[in-house]
Design a protein around this motif. Structure first.
Motif, short mmCIF file in Angstrom:
data_model
loop_
_atom_site.label_atom_id
_atom_site.label_comp_id
_atom_site.label_asym_id
_atom_site.label_seq_id
_atom_site.Cartn_x
_atom_site.Cartn_y
_atom_site.Cartn_z
N MET A 1 0.82 -1.18 -0.08
CA MET A 1 0.10 -0.07 -0.11
C MET A 1 1.04 1.26 0.08
N THR A 2 0.69 2.24 -0.65
CA THR A 2 1.21 3.40 -0.66
C THR A 2 0.10 4.48 -0.64
N GLY A 3 0.37 5.44 0.18
CA GLY A 3 -0.64 6.77 0.54
C GLY A 3 -1.43 6.67 1.55
N VAL A 4 -2.72 7.31 1.49
CA VAL A 4 -3.70 7.41 2.78
C VAL A 4 -4.83 6.89 2.08
N GLU A 5 -5.59 6.04 2.98
CA GLU A 5 -7.06 5.58 2.49
C GLU A 5 -7.94 5.91 3.63
N VAL A 6 -9.18 6.28 3.49
CA VAL A 6 -9.65 6.61 4.36
C VAL A 6 -11.18 5.81 4.26
N VAL A 7 -11.58 5.07 5.37
CA VAL A 7 -12.85 4.29 5.16
C VAL A 7 -14.05 5.18 6.35
N ASN A 8 -14.92 5.69 5.81
CA ASN A 8 -15.93 6.66 6.46
C ASN A 8 -17.20 5.99 6.70
N PHE A 9 -17.71 5.99 7.81
CA PHE A 9 -19.09 5.65 8.20
C PHE A 9 -19.90 6.70 8.71
N GLY A 10 -21.06 6.81 8.47
CA GLY A 10 -21.95 7.70 9.22
C GLY A 10 -22.60 9.03 8.33
N CYS A 11 -22.65 10.07 9.11
CA CYS A 11 -23.36 11.22 8.73
C CYS A 11 -22.34 11.85 7.61
N ARG A 12 -23.02 12.91 7.09
CA ARG A 12 -22.33 13.91 6.36
C ARG A 12 -21.28 14.68 7.02
N LEU A 13 -21.46 14.95 8.25
CA LEU A 13 -20.55 15.64 8.83
C LEU A 13 -19.13 14.64 9.15
N ASN A 14 -19.20 13.53 9.27
CA ASN A 14 -17.97 12.44 9.28
C ASN A 14 -17.50 12.48 7.62
N GLY A 15 -18.26 12.76 6.84
CA GLY A 15 -17.85 12.81 5.49
C GLY A 15 -16.78 14.19 5.09
N VAL A 16 -17.33 15.38 5.78
CA VAL A 16 -16.46 16.35 5.81
C VAL A 16 -15.31 16.18 6.44
N GLU A 17 -15.19 15.77 7.94
CA GLU A 17 -14.16 15.58 8.41
C GLU A 17 -13.26 14.49 8.09
N SER A 18 -13.63 13.31 7.28
CA SER A 18 -12.98 12.45 6.56
C SER A 18 -12.02 13.29 5.59
N GLU A 19 -12.46 14.00 4.73
CA GLU A 19 -11.78 14.64 3.64
C GLU A 19 -10.51 15.67 4.29
N THR A 20 -11.08 16.25 5.51
CA THR A 20 -9.97 17.14 6.20
C THR A 20 -8.93 16.22 6.61
N MET A 21 -9.03 14.92 7.38
CA MET A 21 -8.19 14.07 7.68
C MET A 21 -7.17 13.66 6.66
N ALA A 22 -7.89 13.31 5.37
CA ALA A 22 -7.09 12.66 4.56
C ALA A 22 -6.20 13.95 3.98
N ARG A 23 -6.51 15.04 3.74
CA ARG A 23 -5.83 16.00 3.37
C ARG A 23 -4.37 16.32 4.20
N ALA A 24 -4.64 16.57 5.68
CA ALA A 24 -3.85 16.69 6.69
C ALA A 24 -2.61 15.35 6.67
N ALA A 25 -3.32 14.10 6.48
CA ALA A 25 -2.56 13.00 6.52
C ALA A 25 -1.42 13.08 5.15
N ARG A 26 -1.89 13.36 4.11
CA ARG A 26 -1.31 13.49 2.93
C ARG A 26 -0.23 14.41 3.01
N ALA A 27 -0.59 15.53 3.37
CA ALA A 27 0.41 16.74 3.50
C ALA A 27 1.46 16.28 4.54
#
Length: 402
Positions: A1-27
């Motif tokens: 595996m290379t890079g960052v993978e996000v597995v998201n569950f639940g509400c739209r707010l979780n989806g927004v936060e998943s995008e933010t976490m993925a960006r931070a981890a990649r950065a």
């Protein structure tokens, strides 16, 4: 595996936060990281989170698996004890860049405006988090904490960046957005000022609303702002006053009916969706019949029917349960009614010309959030579409000249 993978569950707010976490981890330069963002709204959601963690380890034996989200917050020892889990990140810190920095590195996020144009047709912007209420069935406040609101200036800045990146529709989201309060503003004030501050924003939507908390400025905005889309999703939960009381909801049946009637008068064509729980403890057939009747009284179109799921630690989990087979049968009846209500709405759209924002997969959404199948068409276009039929779930349309 290379890079960052996000597995998201639940509400739209979780989806927004998943995008933010993925960006931070990649950065931060992570090269083999899986983030599992869990949900705890039902026992099944928590189980699916644990299942996803085990599956992630099978897919990526050498990756770091970091778990966060509401289930990890409410059941930390259960997740921490899983051999697949490398570490937990608390909900309150999961979007902070430092939570994803590697040893000896710092994380600097690129601005959202750096996303390529059209990267997101619909963008979700968090304006609030947490909840100060204690509904007897809900464990979310234990996972999200007290209500906090994002300052208006930060909301405007984020929306401007998203629009500059090509996003044509923004959804304001949170755990309980009608409880928004910051800088002397309620939700209605945010809506009005945001639309004035970002005139280039074509469409604005709101996530789930609590009808009893809607402020007068919000009611006025719904009736007067054409860029605020004519679709509202309501957290109603039941149509029976006694069940609402036992849920510790703050509205009654009459409040919901009056809210929908007044708003529909102010904004003809307004379409409502709603969350409804089936089989809440002590619910009788008569109580359930009141919920079915509420669907008609409020003229609901999009129904989200949830069979009651007890969550350990909530008062409802200690109340007398409705037999499982009864809950299942009632949920089926409510879903059937929802399908009939949607089909009736779709029937009324046939022969009309609707303004549709296209998405990936040859589909789009009308202003009232009705799904429209278009065939071969690029995403992120605003088109006039002639509606010539439907399949019971979505409309079928052909783009026409404006």
């Amino acid at each position: 595996m290379t890079g960052v993978e996000v597995v998201n569950f639940g509400c739209r707010l979780n989806g927004v936060e998943s995008e933010t976490m993925a960006r931070a981890a990649r950065a931060a330069g992570h090269e083999a990281l899986v983030i599992v963002n869990t949900c705890t709204v039902t026992a099944e959601a928590s189980r699916q989170g644990r299942q996803a963690i085990r599956a992630a380890r099978r897919r990526h034996p050498a990756a770091e698996i970091v778990v966060t989200g509401c289930a990890a917050e409410t059941e930390p020892e259960r997740f921490r004890s899983m051999p697949e889990v490398s570490r937990l990140v608390p909900n309150a810190r999961k979007t902070a860049p430092e939570s994803w920095a590697r040893a000896g590195t710092s994380t600097v996020l690129q601005p959202l405006a750096g996303d390529p144009p059209g990267f997101h047709t619909r963008g979700f912007v968090e304006i609030q988090n947490g909840c100060d209420h204690r509904c007897t069935f809900c464990i979310i406040p234990f996972g999200r904490g007290a209500s906090r609101s994002v300052p208006l200036e930060q909301i405007i800045e984020t929306v401007r960046a998203r629009v500059a990146a090509g996003t044509r529709e923004i959804v304001l989201t949170g755990v309980d957005i009608t409880s928004y309060e910051a800088g002397g503003l309620r939700l209605g004030g945010v809506v009005g000022r945001l639309l004035r501050a970002v005139p280039e924003l074509e469409r604005l939507r709101l996530s789930s609303l609590d009808c009893i908390e809607a402020d007068p400025e919000l009611i006025e905005a719904i009736g007067s702002q054409p860029r605020l889309m004519p679709h509202l999703h309501l957290s109603l939960q039941s149509g029976a006053d006694l069940i609402l009381k036992r849920m510790k909801r703050r509205h009654g049946r009459g409040d919901a009916i009056r809210f929908c009637s007044e708003l529909r008068a102010a904004r003809p064509g307004l379409v409502f969706g709603a969350d409804l729980i089936v089989g809440f403890p002590t619910e009788t057939e008569a109580h359930f019949a009141e919920t079915l009747d509420l669907v008609h009284a409020c003229e609901l179109t999009h129904l989200h029917a949830f069979p009651f799921s007890p969550r350990t630690g909530t008062p409802a989990a200690r109340m007398p349960a409705v037999p499982g087979e009864v809950v299942k049968e009632r949920a089926s009846r409510l879903r059937s009614l929802g399908e009939a209500r949607l089909a009736s709405h779709l029937d009324r759209q046939v022969g009309r010309k609707l303004r549709v924002l296209t998405e990936r997969g040859g589909r789009g959404r009308s202003e009232d959030f009705t799904a429209v199948r278009l065939g071969e068409v690029a995403p992120n276009l605003m088109l006039d579409v002639a509606i010539d039929g439907h399949d019971g779930r979505e409309l079928r349309g052909i783009p026409v000249a404006a």
